[in-house]
Motif scaffolding. Structure first.
Motif, short mmCIF file in Angstrom:
data_model
loop_
_atom_site.label_atom_id
_atom_site.label_comp_id
_atom_site.label_asym_id
_atom_site.label_seq_id
_atom_site.Cartn_x
_atom_site.Cartn_y
_atom_site.Cartn_z
N VAL A 1 46.37 10.25 72.52
CA VAL A 1 45.30 11.21 72.85
C VAL A 1 45.70 12.63 72.42
N GLU A 2 47.00 12.90 72.48
CA GLU A 2 47.49 14.20 72.00
C GLU A 2 46.98 14.48 70.58
N GLY A 3 47.02 13.43 69.77
CA GLY A 3 46.56 13.57 68.39
C GLY A 3 45.07 13.84 68.30
N LEU A 4 44.33 13.36 69.26
CA LEU A 4 42.87 13.49 69.21
C LEU A 4 42.36 14.84 69.70
N ILE A 5 43.18 15.47 70.55
CA ILE A 5 42.71 16.71 71.18
C ILE A 5 42.31 17.76 70.14
N GLY A 6 43.10 17.80 69.07
CA GLY A 6 42.81 18.79 68.02
C GLY A 6 41.61 18.45 67.15
N PHE A 7 41.01 17.29 67.34
CA PHE A 7 39.88 16.91 66.47
C PHE A 7 38.58 17.54 67.00
N LYS A 8 38.04 18.43 66.20
CA LYS A 8 36.80 19.11 66.63
C LYS A 8 35.64 18.76 65.70
N GLY A 9 35.84 17.73 64.89
CA GLY A 9 34.74 17.29 64.02
C GLY A 9 34.90 17.80 62.61
N LEU B 1 42.83 11.20 80.33
CA LEU B 1 43.37 11.90 79.15
C LEU B 1 42.24 12.26 78.18
N MET B 2 41.30 11.33 78.03
CA MET B 2 40.24 11.53 77.04
C MET B 2 39.28 12.67 77.42
N THR B 3 39.29 13.10 78.68
CA THR B 3 38.43 14.23 79.05
C THR B 3 38.90 15.51 78.34
N ASN B 4 40.12 15.50 77.83
CA ASN B 4 40.62 16.66 77.07
C ASN B 4 40.15 16.66 75.62
N THR B 5 39.42 15.65 75.23
CA THR B 5 38.92 15.57 73.85
C THR B 5 37.41 15.78 73.85
N ALA B 6 36.85 15.82 72.65
CA ALA B 6 35.40 16.04 72.54
C ALA B 6 34.63 14.72 72.52
N PHE B 7 35.32 13.60 72.69
CA PHE B 7 34.65 12.29 72.65
C PHE B 7 33.94 12.00 73.97
N LYS B 8 32.80 11.29 73.86
CA LYS B 8 32.00 11.03 75.06
C LYS B 8 32.15 9.56 75.50
#
Ligand code: PMP
Ligand code: GLN
Length: 382
Positions: free
Chosen positions: A374-382, A299-306
């Protein structure tokens, strides 16, 4: 009224802070480490039965004898070490208490304790309240491995304890056979005690073997090894664990324990003594939790977190370097308030607040909890 604080620099634990913030903002809580799925119904029933059967008075001061016997059998099977249930195991109200009691048992004012950071948040206050001095060594980022040369350099005549924790909270890193070899060479011919926090012994993934101190007779002679039933049986609220040590060390531990806790919850010990014979419950735990970790990872691959890969524990850490300039504590608060997900900032596990821009996520959750978080995190772009 005024008393002099024994812990003048200590505030509220980060787990409480983030859990309360999550409740306040109705965020999904991937901060504090606890499962959000049900524990075993069989085990629940066994507790109810024990209560109905009248096991409601004080248990033996060192822990229910049958439970200790069965723990010794488990240790013999898992780690090929024979320990004596009468002299080497004490049941405690949780792993944290076992750690605290071991420190109280050993430390004299001014004794040094080598502790690796990031460190589980109770360790350093527990050392300091017992008059010890924490000698902090940073694990090597991002693998969170132990820099053994630095350990060698920091051992002094005052070093009384080395604390280790594998699988590690918060990073999920695990000790290897080579780590144990290095540890052995450092403590050989010294009077250094090892305090090994192994509450995540069964939460280890990727086919890696848990390098328990219990595998090594020479190390066990100088060790307190701490465990938690809460972590093994998805019942963190039970606050029940145990400590294993050499007989001479355990005799001293019990002197402290008997006047502090005396004895632990009886019906739960009766239930665990029965349930522990079901080996699958703990042998399959790693595979179940690994599935959760991998599901979350995906799921986290859909976010910008490493990802900073973990191999054990309930946790996985992620870097947000290059994504945001916020301090990790500020980002954790921001994400809770504005993206509906609570995490734990890893700087909270460093006494000096070292901030590598890393957040810790607890993946011991149901799929829909992880999806929502993770749905909530996807929109976080910094
Ligand atoms: N050590 C570590 C590394 C932990 O993460 C925890 C958290 N549960 C504990 C000890 C404490 O376990 P318990 O809840 O049984 O006190
Ligand atoms: N061990 C859990 C964690 O690391 C929580 C323990 C606690 O809340 N004290 O999040």
């Amino acid at each position: 009224m005024h008393i002099q604080s024994k812990l003048p620099n200590v505030g509220t634990t980060i787990f409480t802070v983030m859990s309360q913030l999550a409740i306040q903002h109705k965020a999904v809580n991937l901060g504090q480490g606890f499962p959000d799925f049900m524990m075993s119904e069989t085990l629940t029933e066994l507790v109810a039965k024990a209560m109905r059967d009248g096991f409601n008075q004080y248990a033996h001061v060192n822990g229910l004898p049958l439970l200790r016997e069965r723990l010794a059998e488990k240790v013999a099977k898992l780690y090929q070490t024979n320990i004596h249930p009468d002299t080497q195991i004490t049941v405690t109200p949780g792993g944290t208490y076992a750690i605290y009691t071991a420190l109280t048992t050993v430390l004299q004012p001014g004794d040094e304790v080598i502790v690796f950071e990031p460190a589980y948040d109770s360790y350093i206050p527990n050392i300091e309240v017992n008059g010890g001095v924490a000698v902090r060594i940073a694990l090597q980022y991002p693998a969170y491995s132990i820099p053994w040369d630095e350990v060698r350099a920091k051992v002094t005549s005052k070093t009384r304890i080395i604390m280790i924790n594998s699988p590690h909270n918060p990073s999920g890193s695990v000790l290897s056979e080579q780590d144990i070899v290095a540890l052995k060479s450092i403590v050989a011919n010294t009077n250094i005690v090892i305090l090994s926090d192994e509450v995540y012994e069964h939460l280890i993934y990727d086919g890696i073997r848990h390098e328990s101190i219990l595998r090594h007779k020479d190390l066990l002679e100088r060790s307190f090894v701490c465990f938690s039933f809460g972590k093994t049986y998805h019942c963190t609220g039970w606050k029940l664990g145990y400590c294993i040590a050499a007989p001479s060390l355990m005799a001293e531990f019990r002197k402290v324990h008997q006047y502090n806790c005396f004895s632990c919850d009886t019906p739960k010990q009766v239930a665990l003594a029965e349930y522990i014979t079901n080996k699958e419950a703990y042998l399959l735990l790693g595979a179940t939790l690994q599935q959760k970790r991998d599901y979350f990872r995906n799921l986290m691959t859909n976010t910008a977190f490493k990802l900073i890969p973990s191999h054990g524990s309930y946790f996985e850490c992620y870097s947000y370097k290059g994504l945001s300039n916020l301090a990790d504590k500020d980002l954790a608060i921001y994400l809770t308030k504005h993206h509906g997900i609570a995490t734990v900032p890893v700087s909270a596990f460093y006494k000096d607040g070292t901030d590598n821009q890393v957040l810790r996520f607890c993946f011991a959750k149901q799929k829909n909890t992880l999806d929502k978080a993770v749905e909530g995190l996807i929109g976080f772009k910094g």
